[in-house]
Write an enzyme that holds these catalytic residues in place. Structure first.
Site, short mmCIF file in Angstrom:
data_model
loop_
_atom_site.label_atom_id
_atom_site.label_comp_id
_atom_site.label_asym_id
_atom_site.label_seq_id
_atom_site.Cartn_x
_atom_site.Cartn_y
_atom_site.Cartn_z
N ARG A 122 34.33 69.57 48.89
CA ARG A 122 35.25 69.08 48.17
C ARG A 122 36.19 68.37 48.67
NH1 ARG A 122 34.38 74.10 46.10
NH2 ARG A 122 32.98 74.40 44.14
N LYS A 167 40.19 53.32 49.86
CA LYS A 167 38.81 53.21 48.91
C LYS A 167 37.64 53.58 49.35
CE LYS A 167 40.67 49.72 45.46
NZ LYS A 167 40.67 48.45 45.04
N GLU A 203 39.78 37.39 53.70
CA GLU A 203 40.91 38.65 53.22
C GLU A 203 41.97 38.15 53.83
OE1 GLU A 203 40.48 40.68 50.90
OE2 GLU A 203 38.32 41.29 50.71
N LYS A 223 48.81 45.22 53.68
CA LYS A 223 48.18 45.83 52.99
C LYS A 223 48.80 47.29 52.66
CE LYS A 223 43.65 47.42 51.29
NZ LYS A 223 42.26 47.68 51.33
N GLU A 250 45.92 51.95 42.32
CA GLU A 250 45.71 50.77 41.71
C GLU A 250 46.07 50.80 40.26
OE1 GLU A 250 42.23 48.38 43.27
OE2 GLU A 250 42.13 47.50 41.32
N ARG A 252 49.00 47.18 43.38
CA ARG A 252 47.53 47.27 44.39
C ARG A 252 46.62 46.15 43.77
NH1 ARG A 252 44.16 51.86 47.68
NH2 ARG A 252 42.90 50.35 48.61
N ASN A 295 43.33 42.06 44.45
CA ASN A 295 42.28 41.46 43.99
C ASN A 295 42.16 39.85 43.84
OD1 ASN A 295 40.94 44.16 43.72
ND2 ASN A 295 42.02 44.51 41.62
N HIS A 309 39.40 37.90 43.80
CA HIS A 309 38.12 38.76 43.74
C HIS A 309 37.38 38.65 42.42
CE1 HIS A 309 39.73 40.15 47.59
NE2 HIS A 309 38.73 41.16 47.45
N HIS A 339 33.98 38.21 43.31
CA HIS A 339 32.75 39.35 43.13
C HIS A 339 31.72 38.71 42.34
CE1 HIS A 339 35.71 42.98 43.72
NE2 HIS A 339 34.88 42.59 44.83
N HIS A 390 31.29 38.92 51.56
CA HIS A 390 32.19 39.07 50.47
C HIS A 390 33.28 38.23 50.88
CE1 HIS A 390 34.96 41.43 48.28
NE2 HIS A 390 35.94 41.54 49.38
N1 GLY Z 1 40.30 45.75 48.93
C1 GLY Z 1 41.44 45.85 48.07
C2 GLY Z 1 41.99 47.31 47.93
O1 GLY Z 1 41.76 48.08 48.86
O2 GLY Z 1 42.61 47.65 47.09
#
Ligand code: GLY
Length: 363
Positions: free
Chosen positions: A124, A146, A188, A229, A239, A243, A247, A250, A254, A266
Site C-alpha cells: 500500500r 506521476k 519539454e 515544474k 492536476e 498543473r 500539458n 501535449h 500525444h 515523446h
Molecule cells: N508531465 C506533466 C506532469 O507531470 O504533469
C-alpha cells in the site's frame, strides 16, 4: 565533480530535494540512507541503463550499509505493462522489502513511471527514489509524482501520484545517451520556457542545447527546469488546475505519438504539438503576432520537428480519445506569448478547426 544544485520541492503530500550535478551518482547511497533510512533497497533499471550504471549504484548503496537487491527489466515503452509491473512487485517481495523499504528507479521515464507505480502499490505504498538518466526524465518525469503503466487501450491509463523521497540527477549520465534520446528531452525544456521563462527560451533559441554542452551549464538548465515544474506541482499536486498547463503541446503531441505507433519520441511529439498549437493560436488571434515563428525557430535549432504529416483526421481521432478529455470539450493549453499561457475549453468542432489550422501546414 561540478557544483551541486539542490532544488527543494514542497508538495502537500511530501517535501523532497532534487539534487543536480555532474558525477554525483556515487553519492546516492549516503543520500538514500540519510533521507529514507530504509531497511532494504530494490534498484529497478532497464537493459540499456543497467550495464552502464547499475554496479556503481549498488556499490554506493552497499557502501552506505544498505541491503540492496536489483531487477533489470527490458528497455522500451512496450514493456511498460502489467506483466513488468508484476515482476517489480515480485522482486520487491523476493528482496523482503518491508514498509520501510525503498525502490530506486534508475533509468528514463519508463523505468521511473513503473518503479514509481510499484512503490505506490507495494504494501500500500513505500518510498521511491528517482535517479533519472535521460534528459526528459531529469527535467520532467522524475519530478512531480506521476507514476503509471500502459494498457492495451492506451498509454498511462493506470497509475498513482507518489512523490519521490529524493531525486538525484547526474548530468554526466547524459553523455551516454543516443543523440536522438538526448534531443527528445529538449521538447519539454522548450515547453517550460514557453510556459514560464522567456529568458530560458531565448537562451535556448540562441544556444541550442547539446549533450556535449558544459556539465555545469547542463546542470543549471536541468535545475532551472525542475524549479519551473516545482512551482507548478507544489501549487497543484494532483492536476486540478495550474498543473494542466504542463500539458502545453501535449494534446496534439500525444495524438501524434499514438498515431505514430509510439515510434516517435515523446519530446519530438511535444515539439510538434507546441508548434501546431502556436500556429493555430496565432491564426485565431489568441497569441501575439510572430509567436509561432519564434517557437518554430527555437525548436528547429534544437534539431526537433515542427510539424507532422499525419492526417488531421487521425490526430483528431487520437486526441479525442485522450484520457484528459472532459466530456464533449477538450481542455487545451494555449500559448499567448513566451511566458504566458491560458487554458481554454474548446468544443470538438473548434478543436477540429484548431488541428486543421495548426497541423500539416508547413512545407
Ligand atoms: N508531465 C506533466 C506532469 O507531470 O504533469
Amino acid at each position: 565533480m561540478s557544483d551541486v544544485i539542490t532544488v527543494h520541492v514542497p508538495t502537500p503530500s511530501r517535501t523532497y530535494d532534487v539534487i543536480v550535478g555532474s558525477g554525483i551518482l556515487d553519492s546516492l547511497g549516503d543520500r538514500v540512507a540519510s533521507t529514507c533510512h530504509p531497511d532494504a533497497v530494490l534498484v529497478v533499471t532497464d537493459s540499456n541503463v543497467g550495464p552502464l550504471y547499475l554496479q556503481r549504484v549498488v556499490t554506493s548503496l552497499e557502501k552506505a550499509g544498505l541491503r540492496t537487491a536489483t531487477l533489470t527489466i527490458p528497455a522500451g515503452e512496450q514493456y511498460k505493462r502489467l506483466v513488468t509491473f508484476g515482476a517489480i512487485l515480485e522482486a520487491a517481495a523476493q528482496a523482503s522489502l518491508t514498509r520501510d523499504g525503498v525502490i530506486v528507479a534508475l533509468g528514463g521515464g519508463v523505468v521511473g513511471d513503473m518503479a514509481g507505480f510499484a512503490a505506490a502499490s507495494y504494501m500500500r505504498g513505500i518510498e521511491v527514489v528517482q535517479v533519472p538518466t535521460t534528459l526528459l526524465a531529469m527535467v520532467d518525469s522524475s519530478v512531480g509524482g506521476k507514476t503509471a503503466i500502459d494498457l492495451e487501450s492506451g498509454k498511462n491509463l493506470v497509475g498513482a501520484f507518489l512523490q519521490p523521497s529524493l531525486v538525484l540527477a547526474d548530468v554526466a549520465c547524459l553523455a551516454t545517451l543516443q543523440p536522438d534520446v538526448f534531443v527528445d528531452g529538449i521538447g519539454e525544456i522548450v515547453k517550460h520556457g514557453i510556459l514560464a521563462d522567456a529568458k530560458l527560451f531565448d537562451e535556448l533559441a540562441e544556444h541550442p542545447l547539446t549533450q556535449y554542452s558544459d556539465a555545469s551549464y547542463l546542470a543549471r538548465i536541468v535545475a532551472r527546469n525542475v524549479e519551473i515544474k516545482r512551482d507548478v506541482v507544489s501549487t497543484d499536486e494532483k492536476e486540478r488546475g495550474l498543473r494542466q498547463t504542463l500539458n502545453l503541446g501535449h494534446t496534439i503531441g500525444h495524438a501524434v505519438e499514438a498515431a505514430s505507433g509510439f515510434t516517435l519520441g515523446h519530446g519530438h511529439c511535444v515539439a510538434i504539438g507546441l508548434c501546431c498549437v502556436a500556429r493555430a493560436a496565432e491564426a485565431l488571434g489568441w497569441a501575439e503576432d510572430g509567436l509561432s515563428s519564434r517557437i518554430e525557430s527555437c525548436i528547429t535549432a534544437q534539431g526537433l520537428p515542427i510539424d507532422t504529416t499525419i492526417a488531421s483526421d487521425d490526430i483528431i481521432k487520437y486526441a479525442t480519445h485522450d484520457k484528459k478529455r472532459h466530456g464533449d470539450v477538450v481542455n487545451l493549453v494555449i500559448p499567448s506569448t513566451i511566458g504566458g499561457v491560458g487554458i481554454r475549453l474548446v468544443s470538438l468542432d473548434d478543436f477540429r478547426h484548431i488541428v486543421c489550422l495548426g497541423c500539416g501546414v508547413t512545407r
